[in-house]
Design a protein around this motif. Structure first.
Motif, PDB file in Angstrom:
ATOM      1  N   ASP A   1      35.353  24.064 106.295  1.00 26.11           N
ATOM      2  CA  ASP A   1      36.524  24.565 105.574  1.00 26.11           C
ATOM      3  C   ASP A   1      37.547  23.472 105.294  1.00 26.11           C
ATOM      4  OD1 ASP A   1      36.254  27.145 104.855  1.00 26.11           O
ATOM      5  OD2 ASP A   1      37.651  27.974 106.344  1.00 26.11           O
ATOM      6  N   GLY A   2      37.345  22.324 105.943  1.00 20.23           N
ATOM      7  CA  GLY A   2      38.312  21.234 105.797  1.00 20.23           C
ATOM      8  C   GLY A   2      39.501  21.344 106.712  1.00 20.23           C
ATOM      9  N   ASN A   3      39.446  22.275 107.648  1.00 20.86           N
ATOM     10  CA  ASN A   3      40.550  22.444 108.598  1.00 20.86           C
ATOM     11  C   ASN A   3      40.271  21.596 109.847  1.00 20.86           C
ATOM     12  OD1 ASN A   3      42.608  23.272 110.247  1.00 20.86           O
ATOM     13  ND2 ASN A   3      42.284  25.473 109.939  1.00 20.86           N
TER      14      ASN A   3
ATOM     15  N   LYS B   1      32.191  26.866 116.083  1.00 20.66           N
ATOM     16  CA  LYS B   1      33.500  27.193 115.503  1.00 20.66           C
ATOM     17  C   LYS B   1      34.107  25.953 114.842  1.00 20.66           C
ATOM     18  CE  LYS B   1      37.784  29.214 117.217  1.00 20.66           C
ATOM     19  NZ  LYS B   1      38.480  29.615 118.462  1.00 20.66           N
ATOM     20  N   ALA B   2      34.007  24.822 115.534  1.00 24.73           N
ATOM     21  CA  ALA B   2      34.542  23.576 114.993  1.00 24.73           C
ATOM     22  C   ALA B   2      33.817  23.200 113.701  1.00 24.73           C
ATOM     23  CB  ALA B   2      34.397  22.459 116.031  1.00 24.73           C
TER      24      ALA B   2
END
Lengths: 201, 193
Positions: A76-78, A69-70
């Protein structure tokens, strides 16, 4: 009458003394049984408490999923969400005494520190590393990796201090020395562990 | 065939004021002779059951009345033995035991019984106080290493600095390895968990 009493007392005394001796003998035998018998006894796998069980696999699977998930968030750059996802690994419940727990948590802390560094949160990153080192119960390649990341944090601090100009130079030099010490520590741990693993083989 | 003599003890009790019957008088005389013979040490070898019962009662009554004296010869022997014991010599008559030995004989059964009871009590206490030994199951050393939870160091090896943040790849390797171990153990047990 007194001879009857005598006979009864003698009989009961002898019987109970015999029972006592038998009990002692049985206990001695059981004591002997408590000695390990590696050559003759085929151990029942269910007796060992450190066997891989479903609890351990579930915890590892959850850690794996949080890492994936990470990774998606990082792609995504999040970075904030990625950091939160990695933090959740630290709160996973592993079976008591599972050696993998320390390794998985230390690896998550290393990634967490890297994520925080990339968000310029050097102090928070250093705290994550310090906590991991403090909570580790044994030396491992994962602990060595924590020292590696600690060195990178010191390097980042030195670079930040260098960017401030001349006043930051002495502090930057200290940070670089600290980075070298951390890298050295990591190398020493790795060498010790590799030597140990080679000896065990 | 039962006679009147046989009914002496079991027959009806006559009235105290009634005149004794000739048979009763004859029986009384015969019994008196029997008592006299017994007291003089000439007890007849055979007699009726009623006579024997009456004779025993008479003997007990006489003994309870007291004033029984030993024969002169017997009296003399007892006194002689007592005097010999007093000066430390062994008694001539084996039938007279020394006072100390007689006391020991009297207490011996109780001493043995007491000792046996003590042994029994000690055995009970031993059984009661002995706690069962905690038999620890031996560590299953014969279990294959891959079935056990263990450090991941041999699996992962040293982590290169450029791979310091590649925890995702490492957790994949750890999970796959432990899943293999779990499956191997599961299959070895015939599919039992």
């Amino acid at each position: 009458m007194k001879y009857v009493i005598l006979a009864v007392a003698l009989a009961s005394g002898l019987a109970l003394a015999g029972a006592g001796l038998a009990a002692c003998s049985a206990e001695r035998d059981s004591g002997a049984r408590s000695e390990p018998r590696p050559a003759t006894r085929i151990a029942d796998p269910s007796e060992a408490s450190d066997l891989i069980g479903q609890d351990l696999l579930i915890a590892l699977a959850q850690a794996k999923n949080f890492h994936h998930k990470a990774k998606v968030y990082m792609t995504d750059g999040n970075l904030t969400a990625a950091t939160a996802s990695v933090r959740q690994i630290l709160s996973l419940v592993f079976p008591p005494g599972a050696a993998e727990a320390d390794d998985v948590r230390n690896d998550a802390r290393a990634l967490l520190a890297k994520l925080l560094m990339s968000q310029n949160q050097l102090d928070e990153a250093a705290r994550a590393i310090d906590e991991g080192i403090a909570q580790s119960r044994r030396e491992s390649f994962f602990v060595a990796n924590l020292y590696t990341v600690r060195g990178e944090i010191h390097q980042a601090r030195a670079a930040a201090l260098d960017a401030t100009g001349e006043p930051g130079k002495p502090a930057a030099a200290d940070e670089r020395h600290a980075a070298i010490a951390a890298f050295d520590h990591s190398i020493q741990i790795n060498e010790r562990l590799q030597k140990k693993l080679l000896e065990e083989r | 065939m039962a006679t009147q003599d046989d009914d002496t003890l079991t027959g009806p009790v006559p009235d105290p004021d009634a005149e004794p019957a000739p048979a009763e008088l004859a029986h009384a005389r015969r019994f008196a002779e029997l008592v006299d013979k017994t007291l003089s040490g000439r007890t007849p070898p055979a007699m009726s059951a009623d006579d024997r019962a009456l004779l025993e009662v008479a003997t007990v009554i006489r003994a309870a009345h007291g004033q029984l004296a030993l024969a002169p010869g017997r009296q003399h022997a007892v006194v002689e033995d007592a005097l010999r014991q007093a000066i430390g010599a062994s008694p001539a008559s084996a039938s007279v035991a020394p006072i100390a030995r007689a006391r020991a004989r009297r207490w011996a059964p109780w001493i043995v019984a007491g000792a046996s009871t003590l042994v029994a009590a000690a055995a009970i206490a031993l059984l009661w106080l002995r706690r069962p030994v905690q038999v620890h199951a031996p560590v299953a050393r014969s279990v294959p290493e891959e079935w056990r939870s263990r450090p991941a160091d041999p699996l992962i090896g040293p982590i290169a600095p450029e791979r310091a943040g590649d925890a995702g790849t490492r957790i994949d390797a750890i999970f796959a390895d432990r899943l293999d171990g779990f499956r191997a153990r599961h299959l070895a047990r015939g599919g039992k968990p």
